[in-house]
Design an enzyme around this catalytic site. Structure first.
Site, short mmCIF file in Angstrom:
data_model
loop_
_atom_site.label_atom_id
_atom_site.label_comp_id
_atom_site.label_asym_id
_atom_site.label_seq_id
_atom_site.Cartn_x
_atom_site.Cartn_y
_atom_site.Cartn_z
N GLU A 46 81.32 32.74 -0.72
CA GLU A 46 81.24 34.19 -0.57
C GLU A 46 80.45 34.84 -1.70
OE1 GLU A 46 81.88 35.96 1.91
OE2 GLU A 46 83.04 34.58 3.14
N TYR A 129 85.44 43.38 -0.42
CA TYR A 129 85.07 42.47 0.68
C TYR A 129 85.45 41.03 0.34
CZ TYR A 129 82.46 39.05 3.21
OH TYR A 129 82.15 37.92 3.91
N ASP A 147 81.71 42.76 6.42
CA ASP A 147 80.40 42.61 5.80
C ASP A 147 79.37 43.29 6.69
OD1 ASP A 147 80.05 40.91 7.98
OD2 ASP A 147 79.39 39.18 6.79
#
Length: 355
Positions: A46, A129, A147
């Site tokens: 990520e 996020y 996202d």
């Protein structure tokens, strides 16, 4: 906020069935239905995927996890080794935060990532996020993961015509309304995959979309017009000089200051960044008093907030005292540990004056 309501089961069930058949096979993912994945691999992927494509990330991810297979191994790594391994991936503050976060997990959490969004948000480099993504994908807990791909899917699903970025809060609220409790990680990744492969930015393939029957934009024939985006202000242009100094088949590299642009990275000697080009007969930031030859044209590199135009100067020591630094053989290996900006400058220097 659109008045339309969609029951979560009308999205989750067909979307997860599609994901089971059509998911992208990525090296950081657990198989569909596993309900959890390795938190270290999820976190690393990520961070790498921020502002970077999946195709670009895969070789970096595989290199990192081979060299540093656990968060403890990464935490124990030398800063320079990690920054060199990151070179070319861009957005270098991520690499510094990566090390800070790995060390915080190793030292403050016994080498285990916390499983709640609140605790994850307390770690360096982890925002809303990323915390939600780790919570859902690594621990199987319900979290609202949004996202750019998810924003596009939801904007079309609910026909949200408010432009981005002002629509972001509304899109997150709408994502919350369709996020199930079961298979939270698979649902998050299914939404990402749908946006990446079917609900694409251009030419969305509504005919094969598993949730097209619920999509307001598809029904109205406006899917390819959404999400709308506010017009961006022109990106400012800034200028700097960069110096390729040679000595008997070697070139000089220097470690940049730990803070600021490309902080801590290995690079070519460079001037301060200015708002206007510098005169050719001045050489601020030059590593030696020698005769500098200027290449025709400039190297351009785009950062998030500005466009940088580099004037590349080449020089030779010619008996001058050798300045301190990291001297490397002047071949393709010299660029291996450098950010893309300096790789471009070396390529340019090679074109105007052979190594």
């Amino acid at each position: 906020m659109p008045a339309k309501e969609i029951a979560p089961k009308h999205i989750a069930a067909p979307l997860l069935a599609w994901y089971d058949r059509s998911h992208r096979r990525l090296p950081w993912r657990a198989p569909p239905g596993a309900n959890a994945a390795d938190p270290y691999r999820v976190w690393l992927s990520e961070i790498m995927l921020q502002q970077t494509t999946v195709a670009a990330v895969i070789p970096y991810f595989e290199h990192f996890t081979t060299r540093w297979p656990t968060v403890e191994a990464l935490a124990a790594a030398e800063d320079g080794d990690v920054l060199a391994a990151w070179a070319g991936l861009g957005y270098y503050a991520r690499a510094r935060n990566l090390l800070a976060c790995a060390r915080a997990v190793a030292e403050g959490h016994g080498g285990h990532f916390p499983s709640t969004e609140e605790a994850l948000l307390g770690l360096p480099g982890i925002g809303a996020y990323t915390a939600a993504a780790i919570t859902a994908i690594a621990f199987g807990e319900r979290a609202v993961v949004v996202d750019g791909n998810v924003e596009r899917v939801v904007a079309r699903l609910f026909a949200v015509e408010e432009p981005l970025p002002s629509a972001k809060p509304a899109l997150r609220t709408l994502t919350d309304t369709i996020t199930p409790t079961a298979r939270a990680g698979d649902f998050a990744q299914a939404m990402m995959d749908l946006g990446a492969t079917v609900c694409r930015p251009r030419s969305p393939d509504c005919l094969v979309c598993p949730i097209a029957d619920s999509c307001d934009a598809a029904r109205r024939g406006i899917a390819d017009l959404l999400p709308k985006k506010a017009q961006k202000a022109p990106r400012p242009v800034r200028y700097a000089n960069v110096y390729v100094l040679r000595d008997r088949g070697e070139i000089l590299l220097v470690r940049r200051p730990p803070r600021g642009l490309l902080g801590g990275m290995l690079g070519l000697p460079m001037s301060e960044i200015a708002d206007a080009p510098m005169a050719d007969n001045t050489h601020p930031g030059a590593p030696a008093l020698t005769r500098w030859s200027r290449g025709e044209g400039r190297v351009t590199h785009v950062f998030t907030h500005f466009e940088l135009h580099l004037t590349v100067f080449s020089g030779d020591l010619s008996g001058i005292t050798k300045p301190a630094g990291d001297w490397r053989a002047a071949d393709e290996s010299a660029a291996r540990d450098l950010p893309t900006l300096f790789r471009k400058a070396l390529d340019f220097a090679a074109c105007v004056d052979d190594f």
